[in-house]
Write an enzyme that holds these catalytic residues in place. Structure first.
Site, mmCIF file in Angstrom:
data_model
loop_
_atom_site.group_PDB
_atom_site.id
_atom_site.type_symbol
_atom_site.label_atom_id
_atom_site.label_comp_id
_atom_site.label_asym_id
_atom_site.label_seq_id
_atom_site.Cartn_x
_atom_site.Cartn_y
_atom_site.Cartn_z
ATOM 1 N N LYS A 83 0.858 -1.201 0.000
ATOM 2 C CA LYS A 83 0.000 0.000 0.000
ATOM 3 C C LYS A 83 0.880 1.230 0.000
ATOM 4 O O LYS A 83 1.965 1.233 0.584
ATOM 5 C CB LYS A 83 -0.884 0.008 1.246
ATOM 6 N N ASN A 92 -15.942 6.241 -4.964
ATOM 7 C CA ASN A 92 -16.120 5.201 -5.970
ATOM 8 C C ASN A 92 -16.759 3.943 -5.367
ATOM 9 O O ASN A 92 -17.652 3.335 -5.962
ATOM 10 C CB ASN A 92 -14.747 4.883 -6.584
HETATM 11 N N1 GLU Z 1 -7.132 0.188 -3.218
HETATM 12 C C1 GLU Z 1 -7.947 -0.951 -3.462
HETATM 13 C C2 GLU Z 1 -8.034 -1.814 -2.220
HETATM 14 O O1 GLU Z 1 -7.837 -1.359 -1.116
HETATM 15 C C3 GLU Z 1 -7.524 -1.706 -4.716
HETATM 16 C C4 GLU Z 1 -6.126 -2.221 -4.711
HETATM 17 C C5 GLU Z 1 -5.674 -2.772 -6.049
HETATM 18 O O2 GLU Z 1 -6.439 -2.820 -6.990
HETATM 19 O O3 GLU Z 1 -4.484 -3.158 -6.106
HETATM 20 O O4 GLU Z 1 -8.377 -2.966 -2.294
#
Ligand code: GLU
Length: 425
Positions: free
Chosen positions: A110, A231
């Site tokens: 992340k 979103n």
């Molecule tokens: N940010 C999104 C999540 O927390 C998607 C992560 C991604 O597609 O790699 O799952």
């Protein structure tokens, strides 16, 4: 304020205590769990960008790579004023479990930047996004770490990052930049995005919800309150409304709205896009705190972490909480909700649809062969249904909560993969 990384560690410890009994080699099991409590590495640095007024401003940036036993680190990049290192570490840990839950071949990562993007012009936002791509460039790639959108980032931001990674990073680091398109997901369709990615997180959550609604025998007109109108919250509400459920409350960061007759998310979005706020749409104005305590059948926190705490968990009236945000429930709140008999579907299952379609996008990029939307959605539904059924079965067999059941199979898979690889020098 609850420290999200501490929450992530507490969740892991709870599940490890249950899993441990079934491992013969307790020493290796404990070592693996210990390793999973902290990320493999956290890259941090400062991004310097020129603002429109000519001054240079500095922003703190992070990329946390939690674990890659199963596959490359994978996870979004968040732009938010409340980002902290601990938060990014927790979010990367949750990504490891999330990818494990649906069985996609990734580990967890992340990224985050401490910034309020609403205060930036488009030009400033582009320069910040490019600076972030340059900062992480030596640490990412289609087989290393694959970023994506998260809170306040989107396809346009991914497009700027792909471009920066491909051009400037190549010059600066003089290394071969691997397949830039397959290094980021959540891209616009024109730049190698996947059909269905935009709505994937909300739709994936809706598939989980529909499956559970059958198992829990929820009626079609069941009432739903959704916190967060980004979103994720929007698309969840959209699909729930289309399927005949009654979305009675919606909110964004500035406040919310309640209507016993039900709200049409598309109309609320049109109102917001015309310059309004969710709270100024017709209906009864409510605060975000009030939304969580409404007398509804289903509560969907789809904004940020730590909104259900020991202070308000006792007042939740919903029978089902679907965590579309990452980490919305503190461990203390989780215990209170469990005691009240409320079913809480954890984030790592409920919102795994986004990263699942990110995986499909990456596969399409590597193959250079693009799928029709029907195929994307059919495969998304297949993986979400399997993961939900698996969780439900384990929950009924072992009489644990949905969170513990979900974590049990997710953590077990990662630990078993680590043990299979071995840890001897
Ligand atoms: N940010 C999104 C999540 O927390 C998607 C992560 C991604 O597609 O790699 O799952």
């Amino acid at each position: 304020m609850s420290n999200p990384h501490q929450n992530a560690i507490t969740q892991l410890e709870t599940v490890a205590a249950v899993l441990r009994q079934s491992y013969e080699d307790k020493e290796s099991f404990d070592a693996a769990i210990d390793q999973l409590k902290t990320p493999d590495r956290v890259i941090e640095g400062k991004l310097r960008i020129r603002m429109d007024d000519g001054k240079v401003k500095t922003f703190q940036a992070y990329r946390s790579q939690h674990n890659n036993a199963v596959g490359p680190y994978k996870g979004g990049i968040r732009f938010h004023q409340n980002v902290t290192k601990e938060e990014v570490m927790a979010l990367s840990t949750w990504m490891t479990w999330k990818c494990s839950v649906t069985g996609i071949p990734y580990g967890g990562g992340k990224g985050g930047v401490i910034v309020d993007p609403k205060k930036l012009s488009q030009g400033e936002l582009q320069r910040l996004s490019r600076a972030y791509a340059l900062f992480v460039a030596p640490h990412i790639g289609p087989w290393t770490d694959i970023p994506a959108p998260d809170v306040n980032t989107d396809g346009q931001i991914m497009a700027w990052m792909v471009d920066e990674y491909e051009t400037a990073a190549k010059k600066r680091y003089k290394t071969l930049v691997e397949n830039p398109i397959a290094t980021f997901t959540g891209k616009p369709l024109l730049l190698g995005g996947s059909k269905g990615r935009t709505e994937a997180t909300g739709l994936g959550g809706f598939y989980v919800f529909e499956n559970l609604a059958k198992k829990m025998k929820l009626k079609k007109g069941a009432t739903i309150a959704v916190q967060g109108f980004g979103n994720v919250g929007y698309w969840f509400a959209y699909f729930a409304n289309k399927a005949g459920y009654k979305v009675v409350a919606l909110s964004d960061s500035r406040g919310g709205i309640y209507s016993a007759a039900g709200l049409d998310p598309e109309k609320v979005l049109a109102h917001k896009e015309a310059g309004g706020t969710v709270g100024s749409y017709k209906g009864k104005q409510i605060t975000n705190a009030e939304l969580l305590e409404l007398d509804v059948d289903v509560l969907v926190p789809a904004a940020l972490e730590n909104v259900l705490t020991k202070e308000n968990a006792g007042k939740v009236k919903a029978q089902l909480v679907l965590e579309m945000a990452n980490g919305p429930t503190t461990p203390e709140a989780d215990e209170i909700l469990a005691k009240k008999g409320i079913t809480v579907i954890p984030d790592v299952l409920a919102n795994a649809g986004g990263v699942t379609v990110s995986y499909f996008e990456w596969v399409q990029n590597l193959q250079g062969y693009y799928w029709e939307k029907e195929l994307v959605l059919e495969r998304l539904k297949g993986l979400m249904d399997e993961a939900t059924d698996r969780m439900w079965q384990l929950k009924n067999d072992t009489k644990v909560t949905s969170r513990v059941a979900t974590y049990m199979s997710a953590v077990k898979k990662v630990v078993d993969t680590m043990l299979l690889r071995g840890n001897e020098e």
